[in-house]
Enzyme design. Structure first.
Site, PDB file in Angstrom:
ATOM      1  N   SER A 197      10.697  -6.013  36.271  1.00  0.00           N
ATOM      2  CA  SER A 197      11.456  -6.639  37.361  1.00  0.00           C
ATOM      3  C   SER A 197      12.914  -6.844  36.934  1.00  0.00           C
ATOM      4  O   SER A 197      13.223  -6.817  35.733  1.00  0.00           O
ATOM      5  CB  SER A 197      10.838  -8.010  37.670  1.00  0.00           C
ATOM      6  OG  SER A 197      11.728  -8.835  38.390  1.00  0.00           O
ATOM      7  N   TYR A 203       7.794 -16.535  36.709  1.00  0.00           N
ATOM      8  CA  TYR A 203       7.844 -15.077  36.965  1.00  0.00           C
ATOM      9  C   TYR A 203       8.801 -14.410  35.978  1.00  0.00           C
ATOM     10  O   TYR A 203       8.468 -13.383  35.369  1.00  0.00           O
ATOM     11  CB  TYR A 203       8.306 -14.863  38.399  1.00  0.00           C
ATOM     12  CG  TYR A 203       8.337 -13.438  38.887  1.00  0.00           C
ATOM     13  CD1 TYR A 203       9.533 -12.727  38.923  1.00  0.00           C
ATOM     14  CD2 TYR A 203       7.182 -12.807  39.326  1.00  0.00           C
ATOM     15  CE1 TYR A 203       9.567 -11.419  39.386  1.00  0.00           C
ATOM     16  CE2 TYR A 203       7.222 -11.496  39.804  1.00  0.00           C
ATOM     17  CZ  TYR A 203       8.409 -10.814  39.836  1.00  0.00           C
ATOM     18  OH  TYR A 203       8.463  -9.509  40.296  1.00  0.00           O
TER      19      TYR A 203
HETATM   20  P1  NAP Z   1       2.389  -7.337  46.729  1.00  0.00           P
HETATM   21  O1  NAP Z   1       2.574  -6.570  47.992  1.00  0.00           O
HETATM   22  O2  NAP Z   1       2.236  -8.813  46.758  1.00  0.00           O
HETATM   23  O3  NAP Z   1       1.148  -6.673  45.942  1.00  0.00           O
HETATM   24  C1  NAP Z   1       0.668  -7.292  44.793  1.00  0.00           C
HETATM   25  C2  NAP Z   1      -0.691  -6.696  44.514  1.00  0.00           C
HETATM   26  O4  NAP Z   1      -1.217  -7.319  43.355  1.00  0.00           O
HETATM   27  C3  NAP Z   1      -1.688  -6.915  45.652  1.00  0.00           C
HETATM   28  O5  NAP Z   1      -2.415  -5.709  45.870  1.00  0.00           O
HETATM   29  C4  NAP Z   1      -2.638  -7.973  45.091  1.00  0.00           C
HETATM   30  O6  NAP Z   1      -3.971  -7.828  45.504  1.00  0.00           O
HETATM   31  C5  NAP Z   1      -2.579  -7.644  43.604  1.00  0.00           C
HETATM   32  N1  NAP Z   1      -2.996  -8.787  42.787  1.00  0.00           N
HETATM   33  C6  NAP Z   1      -2.386  -9.984  42.676  1.00  0.00           C
HETATM   34  N2  NAP Z   1      -3.077 -10.774  41.829  1.00  0.00           N
HETATM   35  C7  NAP Z   1      -4.164 -10.056  41.417  1.00  0.00           C
HETATM   36  C8  NAP Z   1      -5.257 -10.312  40.551  1.00  0.00           C
HETATM   37  N3  NAP Z   1      -5.392 -11.486  39.918  1.00  0.00           N
HETATM   38  N4  NAP Z   1      -6.166  -9.335  40.367  1.00  0.00           N
HETATM   39  C9  NAP Z   1      -6.050  -8.148  40.996  1.00  0.00           C
HETATM   40  N5  NAP Z   1      -5.044  -7.829  41.837  1.00  0.00           N
HETATM   41  C10 NAP Z   1      -4.109  -8.792  42.026  1.00  0.00           C
HETATM   42  O7  NAP Z   1       3.599  -7.089  45.744  1.00  0.00           O
HETATM   43  P2  NAP Z   1       4.560  -5.848  45.498  1.00  0.00           P
HETATM   44  O8  NAP Z   1       5.910  -6.194  46.025  1.00  0.00           O
HETATM   45  O9  NAP Z   1       3.897  -4.565  45.887  1.00  0.00           O
HETATM   46  O10 NAP Z   1       4.670  -5.947  43.905  1.00  0.00           O
HETATM   47  C11 NAP Z   1       3.899  -5.133  43.050  1.00  0.00           C
HETATM   48  C12 NAP Z   1       4.442  -5.344  41.648  1.00  0.00           C
HETATM   49  O11 NAP Z   1       5.850  -5.068  41.629  1.00  0.00           O
HETATM   50  C13 NAP Z   1       4.306  -6.786  41.147  1.00  0.00           C
HETATM   51  O12 NAP Z   1       4.020  -6.780  39.768  1.00  0.00           O
HETATM   52  C14 NAP Z   1       5.698  -7.373  41.370  1.00  0.00           C
HETATM   53  O13 NAP Z   1       5.974  -8.446  40.491  1.00  0.00           O
HETATM   54  C15 NAP Z   1       6.550  -6.188  41.066  1.00  0.00           C
HETATM   55  N6  NAP Z   1       7.901  -6.195  41.628  1.00  0.00           N
HETATM   56  C16 NAP Z   1       8.082  -6.331  42.964  1.00  0.00           C
HETATM   57  C17 NAP Z   1       9.399  -6.276  43.451  1.00  0.00           C
HETATM   58  C18 NAP Z   1       9.721  -6.409  44.909  1.00  0.00           C
HETATM   59  O14 NAP Z   1      10.916  -6.610  45.218  1.00  0.00           O
HETATM   60  N7  NAP Z   1       8.758  -6.322  45.815  1.00  0.00           N
HETATM   61  C19 NAP Z   1      10.463  -6.081  42.576  1.00  0.00           C
HETATM   62  C20 NAP Z   1      10.198  -5.999  41.210  1.00  0.00           C
HETATM   63  C21 NAP Z   1       8.901  -6.036  40.754  1.00  0.00           C
HETATM   64  P3  NAP Z   1      -4.431  -8.145  47.024  1.00  0.00           P
HETATM   65  O15 NAP Z   1      -4.042  -6.916  47.792  1.00  0.00           O
HETATM   66  O16 NAP Z   1      -5.909  -8.330  46.924  1.00  0.00           O
HETATM   67  O17 NAP Z   1      -3.691  -9.372  47.427  1.00  0.00           O
HETATM   68  C1  GCO Z   2      12.767 -13.194  43.854  1.00  0.00           C
HETATM   69  C2  GCO Z   2      12.159 -11.842  44.108  1.00  0.00           C
HETATM   70  C3  GCO Z   2      12.291 -10.970  42.861  1.00  0.00           C
HETATM   71  C4  GCO Z   2      11.698  -9.618  43.153  1.00  0.00           C
HETATM   72  C5  GCO Z   2      11.790  -8.718  42.000  1.00  0.00           C
HETATM   73  C6  GCO Z   2      13.192  -8.398  41.652  1.00  0.00           C
HETATM   74  O1  GCO Z   2      12.202 -14.183  44.343  1.00  0.00           O
HETATM   75  O2  GCO Z   2      13.795 -13.221  43.181  1.00  0.00           O
HETATM   76  O3  GCO Z   2      10.805 -11.950  44.495  1.00  0.00           O
HETATM   77  O4  GCO Z   2      11.667 -11.583  41.789  1.00  0.00           O
HETATM   78  O5  GCO Z   2      10.354  -9.736  43.474  1.00  0.00           O
HETATM   79  O6  GCO Z   2      11.049  -9.139  40.918  1.00  0.00           O
HETATM   80  O7  GCO Z   2      13.155  -7.361  40.692  1.00  0.00           O
END
Ligand code: NAP
Ligand code: GCO
Length: 268
Positions: free
Chosen positions: A149, A162
């Site tokens: 992230s 986080y």
């Molecule tokens: P999301 O839509 O909330 O998806 C998260 C997924 O993780 C969901 O499928 C959820 O399962 C699963 N999950 C959560 N806790 C779990 C557990 N204990 N066991 C098994 N599965 C679990 O989030 P996303 O935005 O796609 O993010 C995916 C990854 O990218 C995360 O690691 C997040 O921190 C990272 N990320 C996101 C962003 C962003 O801007 N969106 C940026 C940087 C990094 P369910 O479907 O059953 O709820």
């Molecule tokens: C926040 C956001 C970020 C993104 C991502 C950025 O609250 O600042 O959720 O943490 O999810 O991780 O890279």
């Protein structure tokens, strides 16, 4: 593009496990892996999510193996990986994507809440990687990709747990690379910028008057690309890090952020 270069990015014959891939970033990465020739296994945390995820994969023509499995539960993870190996063979590519976030001022956050975020976002990538590494060692190699992230590098208000977890995940990535590089296992990270998924939906909600959320405007001003990322922005980098094209890339976190980390911000 010559055939040999194209083949470098192929995932033909590979089995990929993407955690938390019923939707969002994980689903997009798994779908791209399938398009590059890989077979797909994924997990999520609820049966409802599993059913929706399996239907979504079928709609895309992907015959995915799906499991309800809490990534923080080592016994459950070991059981899932054993079942995947029985059904489809050893995992060639692991994407530790499952993750949660809690946005609470640190002085108001309970220790339990802090622990839960670290458990899912840092301890679980350790647990799942530990479950697949022995088979990777046995068969002569593998790929582990940890979804880090911006918060692996930067802090901000309300995301202490986080940021601590994702900072730790960057170092776990480097340590797996260091410890298992000799087994031809490459471990790298992807650091997405701000991506439009359900996880960031609260930061993009329109105000009652229809205006943009202040955080939405803030991110657009801090991003040289002047937009939020979409899950498709991550698929090419994810295929690269899962393919032979990255066999000499190890311990690296590839930031896919539209330039946020490079940019001091526009003068007000
Ligand atoms: P999301 O839509 O909330 O998806 C998260 C997924 O993780 C969901 O499928 C959820 O399962 C699963 N999950 C959560 N806790 C779990 C557990 N204990 N066991 C098994 N599965 C679990 O989030 P996303 O935005 O796609 O993010 C995916 C990854 O990218 C995360 O690691 C997040 O921190 C990272 N990320 C996101 C962003 C962003 O801007 N969106 C940026 C940087 C990094 P369910 O479907 O059953 O709820
Ligand atoms: C926040 C956001 C970020 C993104 C991502 C950025 O609250 O600042 O959720 O943490 O999810 O991780 O890279």
């Amino acid at each position: 593009m010559t055939d040999s270069i194209f083949r470098q990015f192929s995932l033909e014959g590979k089995l990929a496990l993407v955690t938390g891939a019923a939707h969002g970033i994980g689903f997009a990465i798994a779908e791209a892996y399938a398009a590059a020739g890989a077979r797909i296994a994924f997990n999520c945390s609820s049966r409802d999510s599993l059913e929706r995820g399996l239907a979504a994969y079928r709609e895309k023509g992907v015959d995915a193996l799906g499991y309800v499995c809490d990534v923080t539960d080592e016994a459950a993870v070991q059981g899932m990986v054993s079942e995947i190996e029985r059904m489809a063979g050893p995992v060639d590519i692991l994407v530790n994507n499952a993750g949660i976030i809690r946005r609470t001022p640190m002085h108001e956050m309970s220790a339990e809440e802090f622990r839960r975020v670290v458990d899912v976002d840092l301890n679980a990538p350790f647990i799942v990687s530990k479950a697949v590494i022995p088979s990777m060692m046995k068969k002569g190699g593998g790929k582990i990709i940890n979804i880090c992230s911006m918060m692996s590098e930067l802090g901000r208000e309300t995301v202490s747990a986080y940021a601590a977890a994702k900072g730790g995940l960057k170092m776990l990535t480097k340590n797996i690379a260091s410890e298992y590089g000799g087994y031809n296992i490459q471990c790298n990270g992807i650091g997405p910028g701000y991506i439009a998924t359900s996880q960031t939906a609260p930061l993009r909600e329109r105000r009652e008057d229809g205006s943009r959320h202040p955080f939405d405007q803030f991110i657009i001003s801090k991003t040289p690309a002047a937009r939020w990322g979409c899950v498709e922005d991550l698929t090419g980098p994810a295929v690269f890090l899962a393919s032979a094209a990255s066999d000499f890339v190890n311990g690296h976190v590839l930031y896919v952020d539209g330039g946020i980390l490079a940019y001091i911000g526009k003068q007000p």
